[in-house]
Design a protein around this motif. Structure first.
Motif, PDB file in Angstrom:
ATOM      1  N   THR A   1     -28.801 -17.720  10.457  1.00 56.48           N
ATOM      2  CA  THR A   1     -29.767 -16.891  11.175  1.00 56.48           C
ATOM      3  C   THR A   1     -29.512 -17.017  12.674  1.00 56.48           C
ATOM      4  OG1 THR A   1     -31.420 -18.649  11.352  1.00 56.48           O
ATOM      5  CG2 THR A   1     -31.498 -17.255   9.379  1.00 56.48           C
ATOM      6  N   PRO A   2     -29.524 -15.919  13.383  1.00 50.06           N
ATOM      7  CA  PRO A   2     -29.337 -16.005  14.836  1.00 50.06           C
ATOM      8  C   PRO A   2     -30.490 -16.670  15.569  1.00 50.06           C
ATOM      9  CG  PRO A   2     -28.698 -13.846  14.034  1.00 50.06           C
ATOM     10  CD  PRO A   2     -29.421 -14.538  12.915  1.00 50.06           C
ATOM     11  N   TYR A   3     -31.495 -17.191  14.845  1.00 47.90           N
ATOM     12  CA  TYR A   3     -32.457 -18.079  15.492  1.00 47.90           C
ATOM     13  C   TYR A   3     -31.697 -19.213  16.191  1.00 47.90           C
ATOM     14  CZ  TYR A   3     -35.735 -16.131  11.964  1.00 47.90           C
ATOM     15  OH  TYR A   3     -36.482 -15.313  11.175  1.00 47.90           O
ATOM     16  N   GLU A   4     -30.480 -19.419  15.757  1.00 49.37           N
ATOM     17  CA  GLU A   4     -29.644 -20.474  16.323  1.00 49.37           C
ATOM     18  C   GLU A   4     -29.428 -20.289  17.825  1.00 49.37           C
ATOM     19  OE1 GLU A   4     -25.483 -22.428  14.769  1.00 49.37           O
ATOM     20  OE2 GLU A   4     -26.668 -21.258  13.343  1.00 49.37           O
ATOM     21  N   VAL A   5     -29.758 -19.103  18.329  1.00 44.90           N
ATOM     22  CA  VAL A   5     -29.622 -18.883  19.771  1.00 44.90           C
ATOM     23  C   VAL A   5     -30.519 -19.841  20.548  1.00 44.90           C
ATOM     24  CG1 VAL A   5     -31.412 -17.107  20.035  1.00 44.90           C
ATOM     25  CG2 VAL A   5     -29.364 -17.049  21.488  1.00 44.90           C
ATOM     26  N   ARG A   6     -31.595 -20.318  19.890  1.00 44.75           N
ATOM     27  CA  ARG A   6     -32.440 -21.329  20.558  1.00 44.75           C
ATOM     28  C   ARG A   6     -31.620 -22.567  20.926  1.00 44.75           C
ATOM     29  NH1 ARG A   6     -36.165 -21.306  15.329  1.00 44.75           N
ATOM     30  NH2 ARG A   6     -37.225 -19.300  15.552  1.00 44.75           N
ATOM     31  N   THR A   7     -30.650 -22.875  20.095  1.00 41.47           N
ATOM     32  CA  THR A   7     -29.862 -24.084  20.317  1.00 41.47           C
ATOM     33  C   THR A   7     -29.030 -23.974  21.587  1.00 41.47           C
ATOM     34  OG1 THR A   7     -29.758 -24.314  17.913  1.00 41.47           O
ATOM     35  CG2 THR A   7     -28.262 -25.684  19.195  1.00 41.47           C
ATOM     36  N   VAL A   8     -28.634 -22.767  21.939  1.00 43.06           N
ATOM     37  CA  VAL A   8     -27.859 -22.582  23.169  1.00 43.06           C
ATOM     38  C   VAL A   8     -28.671 -23.063  24.371  1.00 43.06           C
ATOM     39  CG1 VAL A   8     -26.734 -20.911  24.663  1.00 43.06           C
ATOM     40  CG2 VAL A   8     -26.572 -20.661  22.173  1.00 43.06           C
ATOM     41  N   GLU A   9     -29.919 -22.603  24.455  1.00 42.22           N
ATOM     42  CA  GLU A   9     -30.760 -23.031  25.571  1.00 42.22           C
ATOM     43  C   GLU A   9     -31.000 -24.535  25.525  1.00 42.22           C
ATOM     44  OE1 GLU A   9     -35.249 -22.431  27.435  1.00 42.22           O
ATOM     45  OE2 GLU A   9     -34.519 -21.032  25.910  1.00 42.22           O
ATOM     46  N   ALA A  10     -31.239 -25.071  24.321  1.00 43.98           N
ATOM     47  CA  ALA A  10     -31.495 -26.505  24.208  1.00 43.98           C
ATOM     48  C   ALA A  10     -30.302 -27.321  24.693  1.00 43.98           C
ATOM     49  CB  ALA A  10     -31.833 -26.861  22.766  1.00 43.98           C
ATOM     50  N   LEU A  11     -29.104 -26.897  24.323  1.00 43.75           N
ATOM     51  CA  LEU A  11     -27.907 -27.613  24.752  1.00 43.75           C
ATOM     52  C   LEU A  11     -27.752 -27.572  26.272  1.00 43.75           C
ATOM     53  CD1 LEU A  11     -25.451 -26.470  21.926  1.00 43.75           C
ATOM     54  CD2 LEU A  11     -26.326 -28.797  22.285  1.00 43.75           C
ATOM     55  N   VAL A  12     -28.078 -26.438  26.873  1.00 42.81           N
ATOM     56  CA  VAL A  12     -28.021 -26.351  28.341  1.00 42.81           C
ATOM     57  C   VAL A  12     -29.026 -27.307  28.953  1.00 42.81           C
ATOM     58  CG1 VAL A  12     -28.449 -24.858  30.324  1.00 42.81           C
ATOM     59  CG2 VAL A  12     -27.154 -23.984  28.361  1.00 42.81           C
ATOM     60  N   ARG A  13     -30.240 -27.325  28.431  1.00 40.35           N
ATOM     61  CA  ARG A  13     -31.279 -28.210  28.962  1.00 40.35           C
ATOM     62  C   ARG A  13     -30.877 -29.682  28.838  1.00 40.35           C
ATOM     63  NH1 ARG A  13     -36.616 -26.484  29.749  1.00 40.35           N
ATOM     64  NH2 ARG A  13     -36.958 -24.244  29.441  1.00 40.35           N
ATOM     65  N   LEU A  14     -30.090 -29.997  27.814  1.00 43.14           N
ATOM     66  CA  LEU A  14     -29.676 -31.378  27.586  1.00 43.14           C
ATOM     67  C   LEU A  14     -28.373 -31.722  28.293  1.00 43.14           C
ATOM     68  CD1 LEU A  14     -30.563 -31.617  23.781  1.00 43.14           C
ATOM     69  CD2 LEU A  14     -31.861 -32.559  25.715  1.00 43.14           C
ATOM     70  N   GLY A  15     -27.862 -30.787  29.102  1.00 38.31           N
ATOM     71  CA  GLY A  15     -26.651 -31.043  29.863  1.00 38.31           C
ATOM     72  C   GLY A  15     -25.367 -30.883  29.072  1.00 38.31           C
ATOM     73  N   ARG A  16     -25.425 -30.239  27.916  1.00 39.32           N
ATOM     74  CA  ARG A  16     -24.240 -30.076  27.067  1.00 39.32           C
ATOM     75  C   ARG A  16     -23.759 -28.626  27.187  1.00 39.32           C
ATOM     76  NH1 ARG A  16     -26.064 -34.129  22.137  1.00 39.32           N
ATOM     77  NH2 ARG A  16     -24.079 -33.492  21.238  1.00 39.32           N
ATOM     78  N   ARG A  17     -23.369 -28.253  28.378  1.00 43.17           N
ATOM     79  CA  ARG A  17     -23.111 -26.855  28.700  1.00 43.17           C
ATOM     80  C   ARG A  17     -21.878 -26.298  27.995  1.00 43.17           C
ATOM     81  NH1 ARG A  17     -26.292 -25.451  33.114  1.00 43.17           N
ATOM     82  NH2 ARG A  17     -24.965 -23.664  33.581  1.00 43.17           N
ATOM     83  N   GLU A  18     -20.818 -27.089  27.869  1.00 46.18           N
ATOM     84  CA  GLU A  18     -19.621 -26.593  27.188  1.00 46.18           C
ATOM     85  C   GLU A  18     -19.922 -26.309  25.717  1.00 46.18           C
ATOM     86  OE1 GLU A  18     -16.773 -25.707  28.541  1.00 46.18           O
ATOM     87  OE2 GLU A  18     -17.650 -26.177  30.490  1.00 46.18           O
ATOM     88  N   GLN A  19     -20.702 -27.167  25.110  1.00 45.83           N
ATOM     89  CA  GLN A  19     -21.098 -26.921  23.727  1.00 45.83           C
ATOM     90  C   GLN A  19     -21.965 -25.662  23.635  1.00 45.83           C
ATOM     91  OE1 GLN A  19     -22.951 -30.472  22.181  1.00 45.83           O
ATOM     92  NE2 GLN A  19     -21.139 -31.746  22.531  1.00 45.83           N
ATOM     93  N   ALA A  20     -22.864 -25.496  24.589  1.00 43.67           N
ATOM     94  CA  ALA A  20     -23.715 -24.300  24.600  1.00 43.67           C
ATOM     95  C   ALA A  20     -22.877 -23.031  24.675  1.00 43.67           C
ATOM     96  CB  ALA A  20     -24.686 -24.365  25.779  1.00 43.67           C
ATOM     97  N   LEU A  21     -21.844 -23.037  25.512  1.00 40.89           N
ATOM     98  CA  LEU A  21     -20.988 -21.867  25.655  1.00 40.89           C
ATOM     99  C   LEU A  21     -20.241 -21.576  24.360  1.00 40.89           C
ATOM    100  CD1 LEU A  21     -19.902 -19.668  27.502  1.00 40.89           C
ATOM    101  CD2 LEU A  21     -18.130 -21.260  28.248  1.00 40.89           C
ATOM    102  N   ALA A  22     -19.785 -22.611  23.670  1.00 46.25           N
ATOM    103  CA  ALA A  22     -19.068 -22.421  22.414  1.00 46.25           C
ATOM    104  C   ALA A  22     -19.988 -21.801  21.358  1.00 46.25           C
ATOM    105  CB  ALA A  22     -18.511 -23.751  21.913  1.00 46.25           C
ATOM    106  N   VAL A  23     -21.214 -22.290  21.285  1.00 42.91           N
ATOM    107  CA  VAL A  23     -22.174 -21.738  20.320  1.00 42.91           C
ATOM    108  C   VAL A  23     -22.501 -20.290  20.682  1.00 42.91           C
ATOM    109  CG1 VAL A  23     -24.479 -21.957  19.331  1.00 42.91           C
ATOM    110  CG2 VAL A  23     -23.126 -24.001  19.798  1.00 42.91           C
ATOM    111  N   LEU A  24     -22.684 -20.022  21.963  1.00 43.09           N
ATOM    112  CA  LEU A  24     -22.991 -18.656  22.396  1.00 43.09           C
ATOM    113  C   LEU A  24     -21.857 -17.710  22.039  1.00 43.09           C
ATOM    114  CD1 LEU A  24     -24.884 -16.750  23.889  1.00 43.09           C
ATOM    115  CD2 LEU A  24     -23.769 -17.437  26.025  1.00 43.09           C
ATOM    116  N   ASP A  25     -20.616 -18.107  22.254  1.00 40.25           N
ATOM    117  CA  ASP A  25     -19.474 -17.261  21.893  1.00 40.25           C
ATOM    118  C   ASP A  25     -19.477 -16.959  20.398  1.00 40.25           C
ATOM    119  OD1 ASP A  25     -18.578 -17.125  24.486  1.00 40.25           O
ATOM    120  OD2 ASP A  25     -17.082 -18.704  24.271  1.00 40.25           O
ATOM    121  N   PHE A  26     -19.783 -17.974  19.604  1.00 43.24           N
ATOM    122  CA  PHE A  26     -19.832 -17.788  18.147  1.00 43.24           C
ATOM    123  C   PHE A  26     -20.912 -16.771  17.779  1.00 43.24           C
ATOM    124  CE2 PHE A  26     -21.537 -18.899  13.972  1.00 43.24           C
ATOM    125  CZ  PHE A  26     -20.399 -18.975  13.193  1.00 43.24           C
ATOM    126  N   LEU A  27     -22.081 -16.897  18.385  1.00 42.56           N
ATOM    127  CA  LEU A  27     -23.183 -15.989  18.069  1.00 42.56           C
ATOM    128  C   LEU A  27     -22.882 -14.569  18.529  1.00 42.56           C
ATOM    129  CD1 LEU A  27     -26.223 -18.258  18.997  1.00 42.56           C
ATOM    130  CD2 LEU A  27     -25.376 -17.710  16.717  1.00 42.56           C
TER     131      LEU A  27
END
Length: 649
Positions: free
Chosen positions: A585-611
């Motif tokens: 489910t693209p609810y997973e987009v919430r995880t992108v923001e969470a990763l940014v808030r937690l300082g895991r920006r490269e991971q956030a970008l990878a998840v965003l590209d996937f979505l």
């Protein structure tokens, strides 16, 4: 009897039963007929293949059409559709032969098109809408000769008893067949049961027939369209076709326009004629007005980014438009069909998006409207639709409503609405307090129930718990955020409730974290659980807790880190094809923001590209509620705006 003959017999029997009994034609019978007809004669979904669509409407309108990837336009909720066909050089072209290609105007405006590219002929289907006194849904069909020789062809626009919405979209309604009982032509007006299509471009011929859902296309394939000016069919299988003869020089194009007006069709047709003398000029002006309108609407907030972010920025703009189209009056809807209801959960997140994109008045209207459905005891309904407030207990609702009001005030600094709604907010806090009181009794001090002490009761607000209500930390953290926001609003109003709200907040926070700690100990888990009963891993729900912001410093940091470490490990395996998976489910987009808030920006970008790669179709900048690994999987996948929504169609 041979298997093939038996199958044919059963198909014919199903159709015959419908006819003999006067029953509404069923999706089952249509599916059976489609599997025996040439591919392209029926909608794709009757062949068991996913059919993607997008919404078409005006920002202030209450009616939306759907355009699918094949170029078929559904004119209203549960209504018939207009489907194009081309006939040239003795051959009928359907969606099957056309290899349709979707697009949006300027790459992001909610004016969708589908292009059919055939041999020396291109058919471009564009759908758009206008509001105001001449509100209407329009379709433009442009046929262009891309060859070096003159082309003679026929454009056939068929009115068919099928929705764009597929049969497996069955929440609150059923897609698929949309019966047509009567069709007749009155000059430029084509009356289809209770709706009217205005042929702004007069057809060269018109033909209607009863029981014509399938036979109509077979007749077109033989270049023998029906000739009747009207048809009546008790079984709901009437259909019709508008025929346009095309004679195109090399490089030449011809536009054909249809419209489905919201108000009186005869007046609309007269206005179109008087305004320009030609319906096409009127419709072209409406198209330009729609484009100008949406460009202005979507530019209130300036979005900046490098060229590589163009797809993301376009998706943000498009999904803002989808939110505006799906809403009806003050109500924010996450969808136009199955999800044409106003959930406070979805609306709270959409409200944040609207505020950030420059639409405070839209949010203000929503909050004032939704507050009117509050129950006398302070309960905020989870959902409101045409039937009124839904009584289902979903215990995230009170916290979400308070948070939406807080967000409005934070963006606008407008305390006027807060004062107006203050009695409702005080009752909402009292309702949260009353819910907690159910778990503050001695029964919840026993060892087997201690983990529930002081929490909000079970509910199904988290959709993953719809089969069995549980004590969801999703509810608790929304409630905690609501109490924190109510406390801050009370301080800004200098209201006497501020101290009491703060005490409630602090007591609730202590109970929530005690339950969290006890659940992790009893389950022997190192991640943050989704619920007390299950101790389940739910990174999407945890991401929302992170995104609410205020509790991140208070969360167990080791558990928070492990939660997203486990998510990231899973994500990498899924992306690399090392796991078997059917859908997400693209609810997973919430995880992108969470990763940014937690300082895991490269991971956030990878998840965003996937979505972003999961948009269906990519050109329409949208996601389905469920993204299937197999894009053709015939399963529920209502299209929905992802800019702040959690749903669909």
């Amino acid at each position: 009897m041979p298997a093939s003959s038996l199958r044919c017999f059963l198909v014919l029997a199903a159709l015959a039963i419908n006819t003999a009994t006067g029953a509404t034609p069923s999706n089952t019978a249509a599916e059976a007929a489609a599997r025996w007809a040439p591919r392209g004669h029926y909608p794709r979904y009757f062949l068991g293949e996913q059919s993607y669509f997008t919404v078409v409407g005006a920002a202030a309108g209450d009616r939306e059409g759907l355009l699918n990837k094949e170029g078929t336009l559904e004119v209203d909720r549960a209504a018939f559709s207009i489907e194009p066909f081309l006939y040239a050089q003795g051959t009928l072209t359907t969606w099957n032969e056309a290899a349709p290609s979707p697009s949006l105007a300027l790459g992001y405006l909610p004016v969708p098109s589908v292009a059919w590219r055939g041999r020396n002929l291109v058919l471009d289907i564009t759908a758009y809408a206008t509001d105001g006194a001449e509100a209407a849904l329009y379709a433009r069909y442009r046929v262009e000769n891309t060859g070096q020789e003159r082309q003679r062809a026929k454009l056939w626009l068929a009115l068919r008893p099928f929705q764009v919405n597929p049969p497996w979209q069955s929440l609150n309604m059923v897609g698929g067949v949309a019966p047509i009982h009567a069709i007749r032509r009155e000059g430029p007006l084509i009356r289809v049961d209770g709706r009217t299509v205005v042929a702004l471009t007069p057809p060269d011929r018109f033909g209607a027939m009863a029981q014509g859902a399938g036979p109509l296309i077979r007749a077109l394939a033989r270049n023998k369209p029906p000739r009747g000016t009207q048809a009546h069919d008790p079984q709901g299988q009437a259909s019709a076709v508008l025929a346009y003869d095309l004679d195109l020089a090399p490089g030449a194009a011809r536009d054909v326009y249809l419209a489905v007006p919201d108000l009186d069709p005869a007046t609309f047709a007269d206005t179109a004629q008087a305004r320009s003398g030609r319906g096409g000029d009127f419709a072209h002006a409406a198209l330009q007005a729609s484009l100008d309108h949406w460009q202005a609407k979507l530019s209130r907030a300036e979005l900046l980014g490098p060229p590589a972010a163009r797809g993301l920025l376009d998706a943000v703009r498009s999904n803002l438009a989808y939110i505006l189209i799906n809403r009806d009056g003050p109500a924010l809807f996450p969808g136009s069909r199955a999800y044409a209801r106003s959930w406070v959960r979805d609306s709270t997140v959409m409200a944040s998006a609207l505020l950030g994109m420059g639409y405070p008045d839209t949010v203000r209207r929503f909050l004032a409207w939704y507050a009117g459905f509050q129950y006398p005891d302070g309960k905020i309904p989870c959902c409101v639709d045409s039937r009124g407030a839904d009584p289902t207990p979903e215990n995230d609702s009170p916290g979400e409503f308070i948070h939406a009001v807080y967000e409005y005030q934070r963006y606008t600094h407008d305390l006027g609405l807060v004062r107006d709604l203050w009695p409702s907010l005080v009752k909402t806090v009292a309702y949260i307090e009353a819910l907690r009181a159910q778990r503050l009794v001695p029964d919840y001090r026993t060892p087997d129930r201690q983990a529930f002490y002081g929490l909000l009761p079970e509910s199904i607000s988290h959709e993953g718990y719809s089969a069995r209500p549980v004590h969801s930390f999703w509810d608790d953290f929304w409630g905690l955020r609501g109490l924190a926001d109510a406390t801050e609003l009370a301080r800004r109003l200098d209201a006497p409730e501020a101290a009491r709200f703060a005490a409630l907040r602090d007591a609730f926070r202590a109970d929530v974290y005690a339950a969290l700690k006890l659940t992790m100990e009893r389950r022997n888990i190192g991640y943050l659980p989704g619920s007390v009963e299950l101790g389940d891993f739910d990174s999407n729900a945890t991401a929302m807790i992170v995104n609410l912001g205020s509790e991140v410093p208070n969360l167990p940091q080791d558990a928070l880190r492990q939660t997203f470490d486990e998510y990231w490990a899973y994500f990498q395996k899924r992306r690399a094809g090392q796991l078997d998976w059917d859908a997400y489910t693209p609810y997973e987009v919430r995880t992108v923001e969470a990763l940014v808030r937690l300082g895991r920006r490269e991971q956030a970008l990878a998840v965003l590209d996937f979505l972003l790669a999961g948009q269906r179709p990519k050109a329409w900048n949208q996601w389905a509620e469920v993204v299937w690994r197999d894009p053709q999987a015939p399963s529920s996948s209502a299209t929905c705006p992802m800019l702040g929504s959690a749903r669909n169609s």
